[in-house]
Write a protein that holds these residues in place. Structure first.
Motif, PDB file in Angstrom:
ATOM      1  N   ILE A  31       0.874  -1.170   0.000  1.00 46.13           N
ATOM      2  CA  ILE A  31       0.000   0.000   0.000  1.00 46.13           C
ATOM      3  C   ILE A  31       0.913   1.222   0.000  1.00 46.13           C
ATOM      4  O   ILE A  31       1.861   1.289   0.780  1.00 46.13           O
ATOM      5  CB  ILE A  31      -0.905   0.002   1.242  1.00 46.13           C
ATOM      6  N   PRO A  32       0.688   2.189  -0.887  1.00 48.69           N
ATOM      7  CA  PRO A  32       1.584   3.358  -0.917  1.00 48.69           C
ATOM      8  C   PRO A  32       1.577   4.081   0.424  1.00 48.69           C
ATOM      9  O   PRO A  32       0.505   4.358   0.953  1.00 48.69           O
ATOM     10  CB  PRO A  32       0.988   4.241  -2.012  1.00 48.69           C
ATOM     11  N   PHE A  33       2.705   4.490   0.927  1.00 43.09           N
ATOM     12  CA  PHE A  33       4.060   4.075   0.632  1.00 43.09           C
ATOM     13  C   PHE A  33       4.592   3.452   1.910  1.00 43.09           C
ATOM     14  O   PHE A  33       5.517   3.943   2.533  1.00 43.09           O
ATOM     15  CB  PHE A  33       4.914   5.274   0.219  1.00 43.09           C
ATOM     16  N   VAL A  34       3.980   2.333   2.297  1.00 43.79           N
ATOM     17  CA  VAL A  34       4.238   1.691   3.582  1.00 43.79           C
ATOM     18  C   VAL A  34       5.626   1.054   3.592  1.00 43.79           C
ATOM     19  O   VAL A  34       6.029   0.381   2.634  1.00 43.79           O
ATOM     20  CB  VAL A  34       3.167   0.625   3.878  1.00 43.79           C
ATOM     21  N   VAL A  35       6.362   1.271   4.681  1.00 41.77           N
ATOM     22  CA  VAL A  35       7.674   0.652   4.885  1.00 41.77           C
ATOM     23  C   VAL A  35       7.753   0.124   6.319  1.00 41.77           C
ATOM     24  O   VAL A  35       7.054   0.615   7.203  1.00 41.77           O
ATOM     25  CB  VAL A  35       8.823   1.662   4.645  1.00 41.77           C
ATOM     26  N   PRO A  36       8.605  -0.865   6.567  1.00 41.32           N
ATOM     27  CA  PRO A  36       8.749  -1.371   7.944  1.00 41.32           C
ATOM     28  C   PRO A  36       9.510  -0.383   8.818  1.00 41.32           C
ATOM     29  O   PRO A  36      10.315   0.413   8.328  1.00 41.32           O
ATOM     30  CB  PRO A  36       9.537  -2.676   7.759  1.00 41.32           C
ATOM     31  N   GLU A  37       9.281  -0.463  10.099  1.00 38.68           N
ATOM     32  CA  GLU A  37       9.979   0.408  11.043  1.00 38.68           C
ATOM     33  C   GLU A  37      11.362  -0.152  11.399  1.00 38.68           C
ATOM     34  O   GLU A  37      12.287   0.602  11.695  1.00 38.68           O
ATOM     35  CB  GLU A  37       9.141   0.554  12.323  1.00 38.68           C
ATOM     36  N   ARG A  38      11.518  -1.477  11.296  1.00 41.20           N
ATOM     37  CA  ARG A  38      12.795  -2.131  11.602  1.00 41.20           C
ATOM     38  C   ARG A  38      13.099  -3.170  10.530  1.00 41.20           C
ATOM     39  O   ARG A  38      12.180  -3.788   9.985  1.00 41.20           O
ATOM     40  CB  ARG A  38      12.751  -2.823  12.974  1.00 41.20           C
ATOM     41  N   VAL A  39      14.376  -3.366  10.258  1.00 41.48           N
ATOM     42  CA  VAL A  39      14.806  -4.358   9.267  1.00 41.48           C
ATOM     43  C   VAL A  39      16.011  -5.114   9.822  1.00 41.48           C
ATOM     44  O   VAL A  39      16.755  -4.577  10.654  1.00 41.48           O
ATOM     45  CB  VAL A  39      15.173  -3.697   7.920  1.00 41.48           C
ATOM     46  N   PRO A  40      16.262  -6.346   9.372  1.00 42.17           N
ATOM     47  CA  PRO A  40      17.439  -7.106   9.835  1.00 42.17           C
ATOM     48  C   PRO A  40      18.735  -6.429   9.385  1.00 42.17           C
ATOM     49  O   PRO A  40      18.800  -5.859   8.289  1.00 42.17           O
ATOM     50  CB  PRO A  40      17.255  -8.472   9.150  1.00 42.17           C
ATOM     51  N   TRP A  41      19.749  -6.509  10.233  1.00 39.00           N
ATOM     52  CA  TRP A  41      21.032  -5.905   9.887  1.00 39.00           C
ATOM     53  C   TRP A  41      21.597  -6.508   8.604  1.00 39.00           C
ATOM     54  O   TRP A  41      22.225  -5.811   7.798  1.00 39.00           O
ATOM     55  CB  TRP A  41      22.040  -6.091  11.034  1.00 39.00           C
ATOM     56  N   LYS A  42      21.381  -7.792   8.392  1.00 36.47           N
ATOM     57  CA  LYS A  42      21.877  -8.439   7.188  1.00 36.47           C
ATOM     58  C   LYS A  42      21.321  -7.752   5.941  1.00 36.47           C
ATOM     59  O   LYS A  42      22.035  -7.517   4.953  1.00 36.47           O
ATOM     60  CB  LYS A  42      21.484  -9.918   7.200  1.00 36.47           C
TER      61      LYS A  42
END
Length: 649
Positions: free
Chosen positions: A422-433
């Motif tokens: 859905i525009p422009f949804v992004v996660p708040e946290r991501v894996p360091w890798k």
């Protein structure tokens, strides 16, 4: 079924006209034959046309008839009979609006059958034994039977002819349906490929490979449009209209026309108000656009919330959130490239209306998009179609100082968003890798180098962003937040992780690309690890590392004698972009006499000679730069691996 068993003996002797009157088109004899037992078990006499309340019961009987016919059709190995049964089932389904009328038709047929059976003497009894058939001349009854037999043969021939015509129609219908199914499958793959192309274009911002060639997809679009037109023509030429198939082909046509608009050249993803920029929109069915009035595309800037409301075609953004200059362009066909594009030149955002911000959210975190729309007519189509497309997310700034933070928003969006989000949804946290891969890809693409950030560089970056000085730690499964990446300043520093990392990219891209690509810069390393690998080296041994205390700086760490006769690790004041514009890194290294050998043990003049400008300090006797550069990189990796092993032990 007893009644139908008697009728089967009588039917061959009935005239064709009598049979047509007995079994009308709404209840053909085939249905009477195939469902004889079930039909005679139902209570048809209970129905009355005036009793409207009986309609649900009548409809239930009709549904059972059509269901039984379809089931029989699926089980029938004879293709003619199978298609005949399917055709009858469809025809009877059309009586769902008048179920009582069909029920009463069945009732009347059964009544007429009983009446015929009560008035007719079976015609197949043998002659009386008292009569001698040879001696007696042909009776009137024999002639009647002969006439009936001829009529039966004629009726069979007519039925065969009718079935052959219906078979041809069913084959044409079947082929059209099959063609529509294949078309739908192929078009679905095309649209998936167009979406993938857009996603790859979006990912190119962080350095992912991207093939921008749209010609194969344009050819694919044009071919599918042609196939759709031919199928619609075949359906129109069919003996009977097929509304369902026509609707499906029409929907496929609309989807194809509306999915063929792409943003070929995206606008810059960080746009400063009052600054000029351009963007190009391409229509993959451009050669099929109906001649006449030019197609005018209009662009407007929309918010994230407005972009989410564009899910259903027809919802046009009502509120104007920004004033866009030069926001119209004509769709023009280029015969040499066979592309049809609308190029928006000298566009600019005069002003922008901001949304209400939440908490600590800044203006550089607010995402917009350019929204393109027009109405287009395609040759061979009766109606015009409204088409639309949005650009990748953009951040609007008003001052150059906001550029770095705005770019962080774009990097996070490109790297960590999902393809069908859905525009422009992004996660708040991501894996360091995952973050590591993004940093490496961005670094390599921006600098323009084939040398990546190795595991040791990435390890220090993890220490930096997580504020973990332990060089033996494992960070691969830890999560990085948006705040750690771009909002929170690093401990003891006045800048964020992204500001620091982006400064290194800019410095390397403009002044250190060759040094980095040749493997002469160690890169990212913490002071704890630095002391570990240099502590046993001779005085004058040095290496090049990116400064962790200043944005966009490179420093020289070297081994120097201490006051008590021992050794100490010293760091020379970092050289910034401005310093290197005055004097290159190679000349600065040549100027410093007390650094003599590049870690682990290579003479600096042999390694850096090709980077010296002007008069050489030590005139070369032979060219050893390339050989020593490769040897230095090999020895560096060996020495580094040895130091890590020592640390862990």
């Amino acid at each position: 079924m007893a009644q139908w068993a008697q009728m089967k003996q009588l039917i061959p002797y009935l005239p064709t006209q009598a049979l047509n009157e007995l079994y009308p088109n709404s209840f053909p004899m085939d249905v009477r034959c195939y469902l004889a037992n079930w039909i005679e078990e139902q209570r048809w006499e209970d129905f009355d046309l005036e009793k409207v309340e009986q309609e649900p019961q009548a409809l239930s009987l009709l549904d059972q008839i059509t269901s039984y016919l379809l089931s029989l059709a699926q089980q029938n190995p004879n293709v003619v009979e199978r298609m005949r049964l399917q055709h009858i089932s469809r025809s009877m389904s059309m009586m769902r609006s008048q179920p009582l009328k069909l029920v009463l038709t069945v009732r009347d047929v059964l009544r007429k059958e009983r009446d015929l059976l009560s008035r007719t003497i079976p015609p197949h009894f043998p002659p009386s034994p008292a009569q001698d058939p040879i001696s007696v001349g042909p009776s009137t009854r024999d002639v009647d039977l002969l006439v009936l037999k001829v009529l039966e043969i004629q009726n069979c021939r007519q039925q065969i002819h009718q079935l052959q015509e219906e078979l041809n129609w069913e084959r044409q219908n079947y082929e059209s349906i099959q063609g529509e199914t294949y078309l739908e499958s192929c078009q679905s793959r095309l649209i998936s490929r167009i979406k993938a192309w857009r996603w790859e274009q979006h990912q190119a911002t962080i350095g992912h490979p991207f093939d921008d060639n749209l010609s194969p997809m344009q050819t694919w679009c044009e071919q599918l449009l042609g196939v759709n037109g031919k199928l619609r023509q075949e359906v129109m030429l069919a003996g009977e209209p097929i509304p369902e198939l026509q609707d499906r082909l029409g929907l496929l046509l609309q989807t194809l026309i509306q999915s063929s608009l792409v943003v070929d050249k995206q606008p810059p993803q960080v746009i400063k108000t009052q600054s000029k920029f351009s963007t190009t929109v391409r229509y993959l069915l451009g050669e099929k656009v109906a001649p006449g009035k030019p197609v005018l595309l209009k662009a407007q800037i929309i918010t994230e919330a407005q972009a989410r409301n564009l899910g259903q075609l027809g919802s046009v953004p009502s509120e104007n959130v920004g004033e866009l200059i030069n926001n119209t362009a004509i769709l023009e066909h280029n015969t040499s490239s066979k592309s049809t594009c609308a190029t928006f030149r000298n566009m600019s955002i005069k002003k922008i209306k901001r949304a209400d911000r939440k908490g600590s959210e800044s203006v550089t975190e607010e995402k917009f998009a350019l929204y393109f729309t027009t109405e287009i007519s395609i040759t061979g189509c009766d109606i015009p179609y409204r088409i639309q497309m949005i650009s990748v997310p953009v951040v609007v700034i008003v001052h150059g100082s906001q550029d770095n933070n705005a770019l962080a928003t774009i990097i996070w969006d490109c790297a960590f968003s999902e393809p069908d989000r859905i525009p422009f949804v992004v996660p708040e946290r991501v894996p360091w890798k995952q973050m590591c891969m993004t940093l490496n890809s961005k670094f390599m693409s921006e600098v323009g180098t084939q040398r990546c950030l190795d595991n040791y560089n990435q390890h220090f970056l993890a220490q930096k962003i997580f504020d973990k000085p332990d060089i033996a730690g494992d960070y691969s499964n830890m999560l990085v937040s948006w705040a750690q990446f771009s909002k929170e300043v690093l401990p003891g520093r006045p800048f964020t992780f992204w500001q620091w990392f982006d400064g290194v990219i800019e410095l390397t891209k403009k002044h250190l690309k060759s040094y980095w690509s040749d493997g002469l810069i160690f890169g990212f390393i913490g002071k704890q690890h630095l002391h570990l690998i240099l502590k046993d080296r001779p005085n004058g041994t040095f290496l090049l590392r990116f400064s962790d205390s200043e944005i966009g700086g490179i420093t020289i760490a070297y081994v120097a004698p201490s006051e008590n006769g021992g050794q100490k690790i010293q760091n020379i004041q970092p050289s910034t972009k401005r310093d290197l514009e005055i004097r290159s890194l190679g000349d600065r290294i040549r100027d410093i006499d007390f650094i003599t050998h590049v870690y682990p043990d290579l003479p600096k003049n042999d390694v850096f000679r090709k980077y010296y400008t002007g008069k050489s300090v030590h005139p070369p006797t032979r060219d050893v730069t390339h050989r020593h550069g490769n040897q230095w990189r090999t020895n560096l990796v060996k020495a580094f691996s040895s130091s890590v092993t020592t640390l862990h032990s």
